[in-house]
Design an enzyme around this catalytic site. Structure first.
Site, PDB file in Angstrom:
ATOM      1  CG  ASP A   1      10.007   3.989   1.956  1.00 21.68           C
ATOM      2  OD1 ASP A   1       9.475   5.085   1.719  1.00 21.68           O
ATOM      3  OD2 ASP A   1      11.237   3.803   1.965  1.00 21.68           O
TER       4      ASP A   1
HETATM    5  N1  URA Z   1      13.829   6.352   5.186  1.00 20.09           N
HETATM    6  C1  URA Z   1      13.562   5.485   4.177  1.00 20.09           C
HETATM    7  O1  URA Z   1      14.347   5.306   3.264  1.00 20.09           O
HETATM    8  N2  URA Z   1      12.379   4.836   4.220  1.00 20.09           N
HETATM    9  C2  URA Z   1      11.483   4.953   5.229  1.00 20.09           C
HETATM   10  O2  URA Z   1      10.440   4.301   5.225  1.00 20.09           O
HETATM   11  C3  URA Z   1      11.796   5.844   6.276  1.00 20.09           C
HETATM   12  C4  URA Z   1      12.985   6.532   6.232  1.00 20.09           C
END
Ligand code: URA
Length: 245
Positions: free
Chosen positions: A114
């Site tokens: 993310d």
């Molecule tokens: N899980 C998440 O919620 N976000 C990420 O960036 C990676 C794994």
């Protein structure tokens, strides 16, 4: 014109090598070579048709030191504020952290992070390797360091490893491992996952009644972030075997 003799396996013409590394259009790469802007192993070579073995070739291209890689596999220490999408929206894309030749090669992230997640991101232009590293059957574990809003309990860890239901997903998902990090009451959790579903860590933590405030991926397979790789920096990985468990 008589047919050109076949090149030995793993070899190519210099201008073609420069082109395949992402240094511009084929015509521009011919120009870089013929104008003396390409060095190979410390010597200027101005013949676009000079033949060299590609992988590992030590070059300087238009002033930029470059080791040729037939297939690119890199590790990036992702900073917050970058999107992994190839068509980023509100935030700049992680490709902005890479040099222009690598951006042109269209590297794909191996399991996205993310915008606000930091840490280990692999990127490659090798489709077969991408598949191998992301397909659930290959069981490549990913380790996440999670900072939660509320204290983490052993009960939460037990639920994460026995399986939780995410939204209306019919199949529960489970962490391969979930451990409290730190002494006494702690906000920190280390989670190891074998899958990579959308927002998986955040949704799993929410499913056990907590909330992710900070997320950092520290390991994929056997690979951790090199100590001297600062946030925002990248490095070649020459042997993909280091990633596999
Ligand atoms: N899980 C998440 O919620 N976000 C990420 O960036 C990676 C794994």
């Amino acid at each position: 014109m008589p047919p050109r003799p076949r090149l030995p396996a793993g070899h190519d013409h210099l201008a073609q090598i420069v082109f395949a590394q992402g240094f511009g259009a084929r015509r521009d790469c011919d120009g870089l070579v013929s104008h003396g802007l390409v060095q190979v192993r410390g010597e200027v070579v101005d013949d676009p048709y000079a033949v060299f073995p590609v992988d590992g070739l030590d070059m300087v291209i238009d002033g930029q030191p470059w080791i040729a890689h037939v297939r690119a596999l890199i590790v990036l220490n992702k900073s917050a504020g970058y999107e992994c999408s190839l068509k980023p929206g509100a935030w700049p894309g992680v490709h902005n952290l890479l040099p222009v030749p690598l951006r042109r090669r269209g590297l794909q992230p191996v399991g996205r992070l993310d915008q606000d997640t930091t840490g280990l991101l692999l990127m490659t232009d090798d489709g077969a390797l991408l598949h191998k590293l992301t397909a659930p059957k290959h069981h490549v574990p990913k380790v996440y360091e999670v900072t939660c809003k509320h204290p983490v309990t052993q009960d939460m860890c037990d639920k994460l490893t026995s399986g939780v239901v995410l939204d209306d997903d019919p199949m529960p998902v489970q962490a391969d491992a979930a451990e409290l990090v730190g002494e006494g009451e702690t906000l920190h959790l280390r989670l190891t996952l074998l899958q990579g579903k959308y927002h998986q860590v955040k949704r799993m933590v929410a499913a056990v009644g907590n909330r992710v405030e900070g997320l950092h991926r520290s390991q994929i397979g056997r690979l951790t972030i090199p100590d001297d790789l600062a946030p925002g920096q990248w490095r070649w990985i020459d042997d993909p075997a280091i990633v596999l468990p």
